[in-house]
Design an enzyme around this catalytic site. Structure first.
Site: not given
Length: 496
Positions: A122, A124, A127, A237, A141
């Site tokens: 993603g 970020f 993972v 979120d 992560k």
């Protein structure tokens, strides 16, 4: 008789003896060769005066002091920027259950961040799947370093997850912090996300008992953040993609990068919308202040996904003839159908067709009522997550799913009745409802409440018990407000 040599004459010997000292004097006065002239430097430390030596020493000391002060300043700035670790060093675990891994260790149990171990990717970062030396399987992560937003979310997640421990919240196993890497190690929740199970291609349909189990587990996790943490936490979120599940469909709420403590919520006012489109509460776009009721709204959207099987924003095929696709917001689409379903007890047009009507009517009515209350346009009229949990467990009447205004007014009304009659009376919904409407001074509150929170007689509550009488509907705004204030004033007088 031999003739003497000229050199041996006395006059010549005297002249020779006189010339030798003169020659020696001339030789010493002549310049030295270049090799010997470099043996004594005019800039050596011994040639410098004492005053200059003192000045040089002072300057050197000042430079060293300045360098030390600069290093201390940089260290303080770095500590402030990474405040979530507080006074703890990155080499010290944040809690007894949290490990500080080295980069070599992380690379070892992820096989060098192998593509074969990649689980997700993603904005970020990535993972990976990893296996610790003790055999425990974890999710790693690996944050993409470079953006301030990414780093701030990393530190927020470290701070919050190191303090949160609940069966429905994902656990932080450890972390790794280097100059070039920011890595978090979680427990692995192997059955992927709710989003994938509901909306993924080729996924088997979740049956109704599983959906109800997921709803209740998620509600308990959010309620724990709102009520049982100290300080309380706003997730900001809540969405199907952040609800992880194991193979028994036990829920774990994940991704706390946007989470904030309630004591910090007012300090994070921003014009930027924080969250995921389709899950953001309407009031958040206007004031930018995260609240618990914003999480409640997002959870209501998740309930609608479980009920309808639709995404938060979905497309319709009505305009395909023109080559256009119309995008519809799930909440706006569901609101009128929620009202109608709660009024007549028919959920066919609302429920996911893949369930093929295989659900319990009372349980469906319960979840529909909870969803309707959570996605209410007014944040004040949304319930608390603890109330949602009680409703899903069957311990709370669905007509009481409000934000607490009705309950507070009910207490006031009981107080008035007790001071008027001298006894405490158990008031029904029909008695409490007029007081709840008088705060807003309009009949819309009562009508919308009756249609949104009351149930069909076959359900857990009835519509008729929450409707106002004809006389109350005909009362004007001024008369109702004045009547309320007169009652309140009289109760105060009687008590005094």
């Amino acid at each position: 008789m031999s003739t003497p040599l000229p050199s041996s004459s006395p006059s010549l010997l005297a002249a020779s003896n006189t010339a030798r000292p003169l020659l020696a004097t001339i030789t010493l006065a002549s310049p030295l060769p270049a090799a010997s002239s470099g043996s004594t430097s005019p800039w050596s430390w011994s040639t410098i005066s004492r005053e200059r030596k003192v000045v040089l020493v002072v300057l050197l000391v000042l430079v060293l002091v300045a360098i030390c002060l600069l290093l201390i300043y940089c260290k303080i700035r770095r500590c402030k920027r990474r405040r979530p670790l507080c006074s703890a060093s990155p080499s010290i675990p944040l809690s007894s259950a949290t490990c500080n891994f080295t980069l070599d260790q992380v690379e070892e149990f992820t096989s060098g961040f192998s593509e074969a171990n990649l689980l997700a990717e993603g904005g970020f970062g990535r993972v990976y799947r990893g296996v610790l030396p003790n055999g425990r399987v974890v999710a790693v992560k690996r944050w993409r370093v470079g953006s301030r937003q990414g780093e701030s979310q990393f530190w927020a997640e470290v701070e919050i997850l190191s303090q949160v421990h609940h069966r429905h919240i994902v656990s932080l196993v450890g972390y790794c912090i280097t100059r070039s890497e920011l890595i978090l190690v979680y427990e692995l929740v192997a059955n992927n996300t709710l989003h994938l199970h509901l909306h993924g291609e080729g996924q088997p349909t979740l049956d109704w008992p599983t959906r109800l189990k997921i709803a209740l587990g998620s509600a308990k996790g959010v309620a724990y953040l709102h009520a049982d943490c100290d300080p309380k936490i706003i997730h900001r979120d809540i969405k199907a993609a952040n609800i992880l599940m194991d193979f028994d469909f036990e829920v774990k709420i994940a991704d706390f990068g946007l989470a904030r403590f309630t004591s910090e919520s007012n300090r994070h006012v921003s014009s930027r919308l924080m969250g995921t489109f389709g899950y953001i509460a309407p009031e958040h776009s206007s004031d930018g202040i995260p609240t618990e009721k914003s999480d409640v709204f997002s959870f209501g959207v998740v309930l609608l996904e479980l009920i309808t099987g639709r995404k938060p924003v979905f497309s319709t095929c009505n305009s395909m003839a023109d080559g256009l696709v119309e995008w519809v917001n799930l909440v706006e689409w569901a609101r009128p159908q929620l009202t109608q379903a709660l009024k007549d007890g028919n959920f066919d047009s609302l429920v996911d067709h893949r369930l093929q009507n295989n659900y319990d009517d009372n349980e469906m009515a319960c979840m529909v009522a909870c969803a309707a209350a959570c996605v209410h346009q007014s944040a004040r009229r949304r319930p608390k997550m603890s109330e949602v949990v009680r409703a899903l467990e069957g311990d709370l009447r669905l007509s009481e799913l409000n934000d607490g205004i009705r309950s507070r007014l009910s207490i006031l009304y009981r107080f008035w009745r007790r001071s008027d009659n001298g006894t405490s009376q158990d008031l029904g919904n029909s008695q409490r409802m007029p007081l709840a409407t008088q705060e807003y001074g309009s009949s819309h509150y009562s009508e919308s409440t009756a249609s949104e929170y009351a149930l069909h007689p076959s359900g857990l509550s009835s519509v008729g018990s929450s409707r106002r009488t004809t006389r109350d509907l005909e009362m004007g705004k001024i008369e109702r407000e004045s009547r309320f204030h007169r009652r309140l004033l009289s109760s105060r007088v009687m008590v005094s």
